[in-house]
Design a protein around this motif. Structure first.
Motif, short mmCIF file in Angstrom:
data_model
loop_
_atom_site.label_atom_id
_atom_site.label_comp_id
_atom_site.label_asym_id
_atom_site.label_seq_id
_atom_site.Cartn_x
_atom_site.Cartn_y
_atom_site.Cartn_z
N LEU A 311 0.86 -1.18 0.00
CA LEU A 311 0.00 0.00 0.00
C LEU A 311 0.89 1.23 0.00
O LEU A 311 1.93 1.26 0.67
CB LEU A 311 -0.90 0.01 1.22
CG LEU A 311 -1.76 -1.24 1.45
CD1 LEU A 311 -2.56 -1.08 2.73
CD2 LEU A 311 -2.68 -1.49 0.27
N ASP A 312 0.49 2.24 -0.76
CA ASP A 312 1.28 3.46 -0.75
C ASP A 312 1.05 4.22 0.56
O ASP A 312 0.30 3.78 1.44
CB ASP A 312 0.99 4.32 -1.98
CG ASP A 312 -0.45 4.82 -2.03
OD1 ASP A 312 -1.10 4.90 -0.97
OD2 ASP A 312 -0.92 5.13 -3.14
N GLY A 313 1.66 5.36 0.69
CA GLY A 313 1.58 6.10 1.94
C GLY A 313 0.17 6.50 2.32
O GLY A 313 -0.13 6.74 3.49
N ALA A 314 -0.74 6.59 1.33
CA ALA A 314 -2.14 6.94 1.61
C ALA A 314 -2.99 5.68 1.75
O ALA A 314 -4.22 5.77 1.71
CB ALA A 314 -2.68 7.82 0.50
N ASP A 315 -2.34 4.55 1.89
CA ASP A 315 -3.01 3.25 2.02
C ASP A 315 -3.79 2.86 0.77
O ASP A 315 -4.73 2.08 0.83
CB ASP A 315 -3.95 3.21 3.24
CG ASP A 315 -3.15 3.23 4.55
OD1 ASP A 315 -1.98 2.83 4.50
OD2 ASP A 315 -3.72 3.61 5.58
N TYR A 318 -0.66 -0.09 -4.25
CA TYR A 318 0.48 0.29 -5.08
C TYR A 318 0.83 -0.83 -6.06
O TYR A 318 1.08 -0.59 -7.23
CB TYR A 318 1.68 0.61 -4.20
CG TYR A 318 2.89 1.05 -4.98
CD1 TYR A 318 3.00 2.36 -5.43
CD2 TYR A 318 3.92 0.16 -5.27
CE1 TYR A 318 4.12 2.77 -6.15
CE2 TYR A 318 5.04 0.57 -5.99
CZ TYR A 318 5.13 1.87 -6.44
OH TYR A 318 6.23 2.27 -7.16
N TRP A 340 5.88 2.61 4.48
CA TRP A 340 4.66 2.10 3.85
C TRP A 340 4.29 0.74 4.47
O TRP A 340 5.14 0.03 5.00
CB TRP A 340 4.85 1.91 2.35
CG TRP A 340 4.80 3.19 1.56
CD1 TRP A 340 4.75 4.46 2.05
CD2 TRP A 340 4.82 3.30 0.14
NE1 TRP A 340 4.73 5.37 1.02
CE2 TRP A 340 4.77 4.69 -0.17
CE3 TRP A 340 4.87 2.39 -0.91
CZ2 TRP A 340 4.78 5.15 -1.48
CZ3 TRP A 340 4.88 2.85 -2.21
CH2 TRP A 340 4.83 4.22 -2.49
N LYS A 341 3.02 0.43 4.35
CA LYS A 341 2.52 -0.83 4.89
C LYS A 341 2.19 -1.80 3.75
O LYS A 341 2.14 -1.42 2.58
CB LYS A 341 1.28 -0.60 5.74
CG LYS A 341 1.52 0.30 6.94
CD LYS A 341 0.23 0.57 7.70
CE LYS A 341 0.47 1.50 8.88
NZ LYS A 341 -0.80 1.79 9.61
N GLY A 342 1.95 -3.02 4.14
CA GLY A 342 1.55 -4.04 3.17
C GLY A 342 1.02 -5.26 3.87
O GLY A 342 0.92 -5.30 5.11
N THR A 343 0.65 -6.24 3.07
CA THR A 343 0.20 -7.52 3.62
C THR A 343 0.85 -8.65 2.84
O THR A 343 1.20 -8.51 1.66
CB THR A 343 -1.33 -7.68 3.52
OG1 THR A 343 -1.73 -7.62 2.15
CG2 THR A 343 -2.05 -6.62 4.32
N ASP A 353 0.43 -8.51 8.41
CA ASP A 353 0.81 -7.17 7.99
C ASP A 353 2.32 -7.02 8.01
O ASP A 353 3.02 -7.65 8.82
CB ASP A 353 0.19 -6.13 8.93
CG ASP A 353 -1.33 -6.11 8.85
OD1 ASP A 353 -1.87 -6.45 7.78
OD2 ASP A 353 -1.97 -5.75 9.86
N VAL A 355 5.56 -3.90 7.41
CA VAL A 355 5.92 -2.48 7.33
C VAL A 355 7.30 -2.40 6.70
O VAL A 355 8.22 -3.16 7.07
CB VAL A 355 5.93 -1.81 8.71
CG1 VAL A 355 6.39 -0.35 8.59
CG2 VAL A 355 4.55 -1.87 9.35
#
Length: 849
Positions: A311-315, A318, A340-343, A353, A355
């Motif tokens: 996910l980009d910085g705005a969730d 991406y 940034w976050k992701g799964t 999750d 990071v």
């Protein structure tokens, strides 16, 4: 630039020169002699002999031969000079429909190759004697041009590929030789259907088409140009039909002045995933990037096939990619992606999750993700003798969600189904309680059971499938189904074959739209050639619909030629089209089927304006069988639809045709396009001298089909035999009953998941109340075993008549066995007519409309 773009394919194909193909780019024309070595593979590969390959050690593209008749498939047409296949060299996985430079608005009609041997200059290469192209060098080119016409806009497209490139450079030049300005549209179009999603990222100056499941991203980057209409702040979604327009750095171009020219350059490539494509675009745009190395494991070892979604910085989404056999995925991200976050997820293991964290200034970030262990089902499904058997296994969540193994265009494990050619498989699945249905078509009882799947444990699934319905003398068939070579869907052809095989369809011709194709390689790969008879065929589909759809089989396949060697459509004249199809292969014997027709249009309303005319009646002279579904309408009163364009009560119109003397048998088929329960819920039983699919002779199928020795069904097995004065006749046959007296012997069998409660005899298309039997009023005739009805029905006729016997489960349904789209449909079967001659003068139709 090559270094930046190396990430687009590096994950999938590697970068080592020493273990890959020799370091030289080349152009080759595909021939029967070199195809096995040079032509790419993948679910959507559409190359044929005469197309041109341009390739290096990393990338391979197929440029369709620039001729007017070159079509990729039914939906993707006029592809001459366009990119129809594009994939990595060492891990070919073509999913592209077509890349149309100039948005498909120009027709390229010539091809020329050129090569740079290291001097820095491209030298044209003379075509070989067969019109093929051969070129090799540090850089190679295929150049396609439109045919010059006085005063008309001219276009030329050049495809360039150099050593080490992971992208194809596409240069299109438009020239206006005329005396006045001409409107021009600088645009491309990409066909990447169904499972793709697409967007333009104006910040990275990148357009992409991404298929997460099948693992390919098509990326386009303009050079010294930007995407037209983008505000530069947000990703803009595309549909699969949207053209992509460009604005050159020098400014918009809408009109090309007399004598002027304009050139547009872009880079296109096929990446293994969107993360790779966007990371390379970030590099190319000159932005600072970091490398993310994701390693996914469980308690035992690496986890292949895990989805890593960033996910980009705005969730916002991406991009995503899947881990390789070692549980790893590497890709580039903007340096600002730190934080940034992701799964990381897997259908059988859940998700965790992640990071993206890295020390300031670090060029790489390592992410370790641990997923739980999955549950595992180990299946051993057998026949009554304990031997292997094909089967369809449904896993339905009991207090938990249904599993979703793969999309409906996949094979083997499709949504909540597993298809197995021999009944043995191992399937990872999320822990939970599942209601399981094990089936093999309507001649077998279904086994229903419940299993509890535990994490990090193996759950056995054992079942024995018993064949309870006796169909001796008949084989089941589906004459109409599709997969991705048809062009109107993206279903794996292997998935289609598995679907047919595991529904116990014993004969199925291959009937792709506008292409002769074959199921033989798939059956051979499954070790199942003895389980299902098949032959090559096609559906010839013209644009005048619905009247201009016709199937034919068998047809001689000419592999990797245009349309598989099949006939072409006639969009304006369905009569000419069906005649061409019927007479193909030198008039060889074949079945010709009219597909889902508007019979009113065919017989007497050509333009569907509600005023009687000649229709397309001559078509019927070439038709062997007509699709007449939906069968349930035989039990409902025919209603005249105010819109003559609509197909209304086809089965009733067919009965009226019989009354007019058109002795054309009816059939039903699934017309399946996807592998999730697509085939199997409708079928025909064909009279056959053998019940062994391995021994089925196509001539016997043709003879029985043309004679109408067919019974149509959504499951129940209906047998009809007419007897008079020691003579017998079945569906499609004639019987002399000179005193008007005969007996219909009717028998209906059902497995444990189907039921019928009505048997009805139609005399010249009309239901006869004295020949109607229901479980409510004639309970003794409807026992509860496999045989649901068995009765000798006396019939007395005053004149010649065709007799059609039908049965239905009015209080029953197909239920979950045939999937959610058909769960409420009625079990129903309709036999083709027996033609009874009462006066001894031969059967005469009564003309009743």
């Amino acid at each position: 630039m090559a270094t930046a773009w190396a990430w687009l394919l590096g994950v999938a194909v590697g970068c080592a020169w020493c273990c890959g193909p020799s370091r030289a780019a080349e152009v080759l024309t595909i021939t029967a002699d070199n195809a096995a070595e040079v032509a790419p593979t993948g679910k959507e590969s559409d190359w044929i002999y005469g197309d041109h390959v341009i390739r290096n050690d990393r990338l391979v593209a197929v440029i369709a031969r620039p001729i007017a008749s070159r079509n990729a498939n039914m939906k993707i047409q006029a592809v001459g000079g366009c990119v129809i296949d594009l994939t990595g060299r060492l891990a070919p996985n073509d999913q592209l429909g077509c890349y149309f430079p100039a948005a498909g608005k120009v027709a390229f009609r010539s091809a020329q190759a050129a090569a740079d041997d290291g001097s820095g200059t491209l030298t044209p290469v003379v075509a070989d004697g067969d019109g093929g192209l051969v070129a090799r060098g540090r850089r190679v080119r295929i150049e396609c041009a439109t045919k010059p016409k006085d005063g008309k806009l001219r276009a030329m497209v050049a495809y360039d590929l150099a050593d080490g490139d992971d992208f194809l450079t596409v240069t299109t030049t438009w020239t206006n030789p005329g005396a006045t300005a001409v409107a021009i549209d600088l645009a491309d179009r990409v066909r990447a259907d169904r499972s793709f999603r697409a967007a333009i990222d104006p910040l990275a100056n990148l357009a992409w088409w991404d298929d997460e499941w099948f693992g390919q991203t098509i990326a386009v980057v303009p050079v010294d140009a930007t995407f037209r209409g983008m505000d530069g702040t947000a990703v803009e979604p595309l549909t699969d039909r949207d053209p992509v327009g460009y604005t050159p750095a020098s400014g918009p171009v809408r009109d090309l002045a007399a004598g002027a020219s304009v050139t547009l350059v872009r880079k296109i490539t096929a990446a293994p995933n969107l993360l790779a494509a966007r990371g390379a675009a970030e590099q190319r745009a000159g932005r600072d990037t970091i490398v993310a190395d994701v390693a996914v494991r469980d308690a035992v070892g690496p986890v292949p096939g895990a989805f890593v979604r960033i996910l980009d910085g705005a969730d916002g989404a991406y991009g995503a990619g899947r881990t390789d056999a070692e549980g790893r995925l590497s890709f580039r991200l903007p340096r600002g992606a730190v934080g940034w976050k992701g799964t990381v997820s897997h259908q059988a293991r859940g998700s965790v999750d992640i990071v993206l964290a890295a020390e300031a200034g670090a060029g790489r970030v390592a992410i370790a993700a641990t997923l739980p262990r999955p549950g595992v089902v180990r299946a051993a499904i057998t026949d009554a003798a304990g031997g292997p058997i094909p089967c369809k296994v449904q896993f339905r969540g009991n207090g938990c969600p249904d599993p979703d193994f793969a999309p409906d265009s996949a094979d083997t494990a499709v949504r909540n189904l597993v298809y197995s050619a021999d009944g043995r498989f191992v399937q990872e699945i999320a822990p939970g309680i599942y209601d399981v249905l094990v089936s093999y078509g309507p001649e077998y009882d279904v086994v229903a059971t419940t299993i509890t799947v535990r994490r990090d444990a193996e759950t056995p699934l054992a079942a024995r499938l018993d064949r309870v319905v006796d169909t001796a003398g008949w084989i089941s068939s589906d004459f109409h189904s599709h997969s991705t070579p048809s062009g109107d869907n993206t279903c794996s052809q292997l998935g289609r074959v598995q679907n047919l095989l595991c529904e116990h369809v014993e004969f199925a011709p291959c009937t792709e739209h506008n292409r002769i194709s074959t199921y033989e390689p798939h059956l051979a790969a499954l070790g199942a050639r003895h389980r299902m008879a098949t032959c090559s065929g096609m559906e010839l589909t013209g644009s005048l619909l619905p009247v201009n759809h016709q199937n034919a089989f068998p047809l001689v396949e000419r592999p990797h030629t245009q349309d598989g060697g099949g006939p072409t459509v006639n969009n304006d004249n369905p009569v000419a089209q069906i005649e061409r199809l019927a007479l193909w292969d030198g008039g060889a014997s074949k079945v010709v089927q009219m597909n889902h027709p508007n019979l009113v249009q065919v017989l007497g309303d050509r333009d569907t304006n509600g005023t009687a005319d000649a229709g397309f009646e001559p078509m019927l002279g070439f038709v062997d069988v007509i699709e007449v579904h939906p069968l349930e309408e035989i039990f409902t009163p025919a209603v005249v639809d105010p819109d003559p364009r609509k197909r209304a009560h086809t089965v009733v119109r067919w009965l009226q045709m019989l009354n007019l003397g058109y002795r054309i048998p009816g059939v039903v088929n699934t017309d399946a396009h996807y592998a999730f329960h697509g085939s199997g819920w409708l079928r025909n039983y064909i009279a056959s001298p053998t019940d062994d699919p391995a021994a089925v002779a196509i001539d016997d199928v043709i003879e029985a089909t043309e004679a109408g020795r067919l019974v149509m069904t959504s499951g129940p097995f209906l047998e009809v035999r007419a007897e008079a004065a020691g003579r017998e006749a079945g569906p499609g046959q004639s019987l002399a009953a000179t005193d008007g007296r005969l007996t219909l012997h009717v028998r209906v069998q059902c497995p444990n998941w189907l039921d019928v409660d009505r048997v009805q005899v139609f005399v010249n298309g009309r239901p006869d109340e004295s020949l109607t039997f229901t479980a409510r009023e004639h309970g003794r005739l409807f026992p509860r075993g496999v045989v649901r009805f068995a009765h000798a029905v006396p019939v007395t006729l005053q004149r010649d008549a065709h007799l059609v016997v039908a049965t239905v489960g009015e209080q029953a349904s197909l239920g979950p066995v045939m999937g959610p789209d058909h769960v409420d449909k009625k079990p129903i079967a309709v036999a083709n007519p027996v033609f009874v001659d009462v006066d001894g003068g031969g059967f005469q139709a009564n003309g009743d409309l």
